[in-house]
Design an enzyme around this catalytic site. Structure first.
Site, PDB file in Angstrom:
ATOM      1  N   ARG A   1       0.855  -1.194   0.000  1.00  0.00           N
ATOM      2  CA  ARG A   1       0.000   0.000   0.000  1.00  0.00           C
ATOM      3  C   ARG A   1       0.891   1.244   0.000  1.00  0.00           C
ATOM      4  O   ARG A   1       2.093   1.134   0.162  1.00  0.00           O
ATOM      5  CB  ARG A   1      -0.923  -0.004   1.205  1.00  0.00           C
ATOM      6  CG  ARG A   1      -0.150  -0.015   2.517  1.00  0.00           C
ATOM      7  CD  ARG A   1      -1.061   0.063   3.726  1.00  0.00           C
ATOM      8  NE  ARG A   1      -0.315  -0.213   4.937  1.00  0.00           N
ATOM      9  CZ  ARG A   1      -0.856  -0.264   6.145  1.00  0.00           C
ATOM     10  NH1 ARG A   1      -2.140  -0.078   6.306  1.00  0.00           N
ATOM     11  NH2 ARG A   1      -0.114  -0.503   7.188  1.00  0.00           N
TER      12      ARG A   1
ATOM     13  N   GLU B   1      -6.232   4.942  16.170  1.00  0.00           N
ATOM     14  CA  GLU B   1      -5.894   3.520  16.114  1.00  0.00           C
ATOM     15  C   GLU B   1      -5.043   3.170  17.314  1.00  0.00           C
ATOM     16  O   GLU B   1      -4.153   3.936  17.695  1.00  0.00           O
ATOM     17  CB  GLU B   1      -5.037   3.198  14.878  1.00  0.00           C
ATOM     18  CG  GLU B   1      -5.732   3.267  13.553  1.00  0.00           C
ATOM     19  CD  GLU B   1      -4.762   2.907  12.412  1.00  0.00           C
ATOM     20  OE1 GLU B   1      -3.741   2.225  12.665  1.00  0.00           O
ATOM     21  OE2 GLU B   1      -5.021   3.325  11.280  1.00  0.00           O
TER      22      GLU B   1
ATOM     23  N   GLU C   1      -2.424   7.766   7.535  1.00  0.00           N
ATOM     24  CA  GLU C   1      -1.024   7.774   7.968  1.00  0.00           C
ATOM     25  C   GLU C   1      -0.084   8.206   6.835  1.00  0.00           C
ATOM     26  O   GLU C   1       0.793   7.441   6.406  1.00  0.00           O
ATOM     27  CB  GLU C   1      -0.599   6.406   8.496  1.00  0.00           C
ATOM     28  CG  GLU C   1      -1.262   6.039   9.797  1.00  0.00           C
ATOM     29  CD  GLU C   1      -0.680   4.776  10.431  1.00  0.00           C
ATOM     30  OE1 GLU C   1       0.002   4.002   9.724  1.00  0.00           O
ATOM     31  OE2 GLU C   1      -0.916   4.564  11.625  1.00  0.00           O
TER      32      GLU C   1
HETATM   33  C1  GAL Z   1      -1.387   1.414  10.947  1.00  0.00           C
HETATM   34  C2  GAL Z   1      -2.313   1.499   9.745  1.00  0.00           C
HETATM   35  C3  GAL Z   1      -3.426   0.459   9.801  1.00  0.00           C
HETATM   36  C4  GAL Z   1      -2.880  -0.862  10.195  1.00  0.00           C
HETATM   37  C5  GAL Z   1      -2.183  -0.734  11.526  1.00  0.00           C
HETATM   38  C6  GAL Z   1      -1.643  -2.027  12.077  1.00  0.00           C
HETATM   39  O1  GAL Z   1      -0.120   1.878  10.618  1.00  0.00           O
HETATM   40  O2  GAL Z   1      -2.884   2.765   9.645  1.00  0.00           O
HETATM   41  O3  GAL Z   1      -4.037   0.412   8.537  1.00  0.00           O
HETATM   42  O4  GAL Z   1      -1.987  -1.293   9.223  1.00  0.00           O
HETATM   43  O5  GAL Z   1      -1.101   0.138  11.385  1.00  0.00           O
HETATM   44  O6  GAL Z   1      -0.954  -1.849  13.278  1.00  0.00           O
END
Ligand code: GAL
Length: 711
Positions: A121, A319, A160
């Site tokens: 990605r 997140e 991100e």
């Molecule tokens: C972040 C990302 C998410 C997922 C996550 C896993 O960097 O935004 O899509 O990949 O990490 O920890």
């Protein structure tokens, strides 16, 4: 467009304001039959928001002229009717194959010029006009399609930025870098001056001679000024891309607040988030735990930094993980109680939203081993029970009035400076063991060990309002910052400056006449050279003893003279022939009404804990008394006046923060920092807790335990 001002996503019609609680939701990874099950479980867990469509470009626009909003409409409608709001992505984070096949020139290139192919990605370059065209087209299509949808409460712009594509060395990037330099410097002569190009025959006569810091052969050294500007440019290039996406959305849906998820952590990415923070309506962050001893402290550190970037407005934890991640070589689990404890650390530092990556654990794809709110084990699991408890505890906190309260200002500000981090990352420095980012987190932890919860703040914030400010390995101090520090001390402020600070200006040019040239007069010491330490050769010094019993590693300054009014608190103790014996290590200098301490070596957490009591005493900064646990392990600390933020009694086994309401009501968050039970006496009312026994006015906090107390 102008920088944005603070706006928080509002609840769905007829719903009360709550903590936002939920996670990234990827329904397109599942057959539609699973969606109803998802919604039933979301309701059970009191989930009220999901971030949708982040990686769905190929499902929303399956080919250049075909759009497929049907599935997204259906799920948004189902969610909304169930009372679950949507933080909608504009879905541009991962371009589809039809686009990269047609326009491989949007792919970014590494420093050797190799193409980074699709297959994961974020394989796009931020400076590509073609990528921008398609991303804006998708953004506008999303905004047009959902502009009247009552369930969309926020825009989640891209994802991100820079996680994988921060440093791009493509021709597009080169052209954009030249334009960036032109805007910044005006003439090539100014660029020459800034980059010191008389060195190694690097003088340029025209902007088209500017080349990116591409591969120059193993072991060679790029021009530091150019590298520094390239890092600044790379952060700006992504920011420009973000602003373009944001503005495309905002033009069509001016009433929907926007954010993009930052990656703030102790050793986070090379993006100048402080600079970005005025470009979002509300700040959101992704944080993943650091396994091991530093876990709780690092989380608090990063969350505090978010509070600093957010200027104490509520912010959104976009997140984090319920349990293990999948991207470290070893992916440690969380211990019982850590799921809720970790969420609460962010809330304790000002977050009004707690979200996870992701709602349902994937069954296929690169993240199938990454934990989620609904794990592979399904609803009948401890994980889901913990998620449900968190959902209902967040509701209890909202009912008690925690939402919208602000984190009480600490007594001490510890500065985190992205520009110094950029400068300290060059590969030709006194030692590669020293980088700016290492030091602030050691200070944050050492201060906690001494009973003080500090605020982490960027230098642009008004740190003058604090009683003391820590300047930790802030290598780059420009004239304006030097003047601010001097004015602060003159007016009575207490400054703590460490080694590797104030060495260079904003162009990474050394301030001459002895280090730390930018603020030599303030700290009252003069350094002629550095004494790095290491063990890569037999017989080199690996550490250095201080007269106060602390031990320095990695870096010591050779302080050759001090001002007459500089007090020397500790010196080095070494063999006479090394030239270090008796050299001042810790000093305090009077400056106007205030004082400046200088810590001339890397002491680490332990050495700071040993040294700071004397340094603080000389500075006139009163450290709290550490509470006596007594024979029965009972602490005489009351959480009303007796928090580490406001009184003179503290317990270094606890992390304590306080959120205060405008009406004076306050909420104290207490966390056990150690792996033994800690008891706390409280005269407040316990709103929520976990791994904590309440006996009358006593709380017995087990390891990983916490409580929130209302006063
Ligand atoms: C972040 C990302 C998410 C997922 C996550 C896993 O960097 O935004 O899509 O990949 O990490 O920890």
């Amino acid at each position: 467009m102008m920088a944005r001002s603070y706006r928080w996503p509002q609840p769905l019609k007829d719903q009360p304001q709550r903590f936002w609680f939920g996670g990234d939701y990827n329904p397109d990874q599942w057959p539609e039959e699973v969606w109803d099950e998802d919604i039933r479980l979301m309701q059970q867990a009191k989930v009220n928001v999901v971030s949708l469509g982040i990686f769905s470009w190929s499902n929303i626009q399956p080919s250049e002229f075909r759009w497929n909003f049907g599935w997204l409409d259906r799920i948004i409608d189902k969610l909304g009717r169930a009372g679950i709001a949507v933080d909608l992505a504009n879905a541009t984070a991962s371009p589809p194959l039809w686009l990269t096949n047609k326009h491989p020139e949007i792919l970014w290139r590494d420093e050797r010029g190799d193409i980074v192919w699709p297959g994961a990605r974020q394989h796009w370059r931020p400076t590509s006009p073609i990528m921008r065209h398609y991303a804006l087209e998708l953004s506008r299509a999303m905004a047009e399609h959902y502009k009247d949808n009552p369930y969309v409460v926020a825009w989640h712009v891209s994802n991100e930025y820079g996680c994988h594509n921060l440093y791009d060395y493509s021709d597009d990037a080169q052209e954009a870098f030249r334009a960036w330099c032109k805007r910044k410097y005006g003439t090539i002569e100014h660029v020459n001056d800034a980059w010191g190009t008389n060195f190694w025959s690097q003088r340029m006569t025209d902007f088209d001679q500017i080349i990116l810091p591409r591969f120059i052969g193993e072991g060679n050294f790029t021009n530091p000024g150019k590298l520094l500007d390239f890092k600044r440019f790379s952060s700006d290039a992504l920011k420009d891309f973000y602003i373009a996406e944001r503005d495309a959305l905002a033009q069509i849906t001016p009433d929907i607040p926007l954010t993009t998820n930052f990656m703030v952590s102790a050793f986070g990415v090379d993006i100048d988030y402080d600079d970005w923070s005025s470009e979002v309506d509300f700040l959101s962050n992704d944080h993943y735990f650091t396994p091991g001893d530093a876990m709780l402290d690092e989380m608090a550190y990063s969350a505090s930094l978010c509070d600093g970037f957010a200027r104490k407005h509520p912010w959104w934890l976009m997140e984090n993980s319920t349990a293990a991640v999948n991207w470290r070589p070893i992916n440690y689990r969380k211990q019982p109680g850590q799921l809720e404890r970790d969420a609460m650390v962010h809330v304790a530092m000002g977050a009004d939203a707690v979200c996870y990556f992701q709602w349902r654990q994937s069954k296929a794809g690169a993240e199938k081993y990454h934990s989620a709110m609904v794990s592979h084990a399904g609803e009948h699991s401890q994980n889901f029970k913990d998620v449900c408890k968190l959902g209902s505890d967040l509701q209890t906190l909202a009912d008690a009035g925690v939402l919208g309260t602000t984190l009480q200002r600490a007594r001490v500000a510890v500065l985190f400076d992205r520009q110094s981090q950029f400068a300290s990352e060059h590969t030709a420095t006194p030692t590669q063991q020293v980088r700016h980012a290492y030091e602030p987190v050691q200070w944050f932890r050492a201060l906690l060990d001494l009973g003080v919860t500090a605020d982490m703040v960027p230098p642009t914030l008004e740190w003058e309002e604090y009683e003391a400010v820590v300047v930790p390995s802030m290598m780059m101090i420009d004239q304006a910052m030097a003047d601010r520090l001097r004015a602060y001390a003159e007016a009575g402020g207490k400054v703590l400056v460490t080694y590797a600070s104030g060495i260079v200006d904003e162009h990474d040019h050394v301030w001459l006449g002895g280090y730390p040239g930018a603020i030599r007069d303030l700290v009252g010491v003069r350094i002629e050279e550095f004494a790095p330490m290491g063990n890569d050769f037999d017989g080199t010094p690996e550490s250095l003893q201080l007269s106060n019993g602390a031990v320095a590693h990695d870096w010591a300054d050779v302080i050759t003279s001090v001002e007459p009014d500089t007090q020397v608190l500790a010196t080095y103790v070494d063999k006479p022939w090394t030239g270090m014996d008796g050299v001042p290590a810790l000093t305090v200098h009077e400056f106007g009404q205030g004082k400046a301490a200088y810590i001339g070596c890397r002491l680490g957490r332990e050495g700071l804990v040993r040294s700071l009591p004397a340094v603080c005493e000389a500075l006139g900064f009163e450290l709290p008394e550490l509470a006596d646990t007594g024979s029965d392990g009972q602490l005489a600390i009351a959480t009303d006046g007796g928090t580490q933020r406001s009184s003179n009694v503290a317990d270094n086994r606890l992390l304590i923060t306080k959120r205060v309401a405008k009406d004076g009501k306050s909420f104290t968050f207490v966390f056990n920092r150690v792996f033994e039970p800690v008891s706390v006496a409280t005269d407040g009312h316990v709103v929520i807790s976990n791994n904590c026994e309440i006996q009358g006015s006593n709380l017995e906090l087990a390891p990983n335990g916490f409580a929130v107390i209302a006063q």
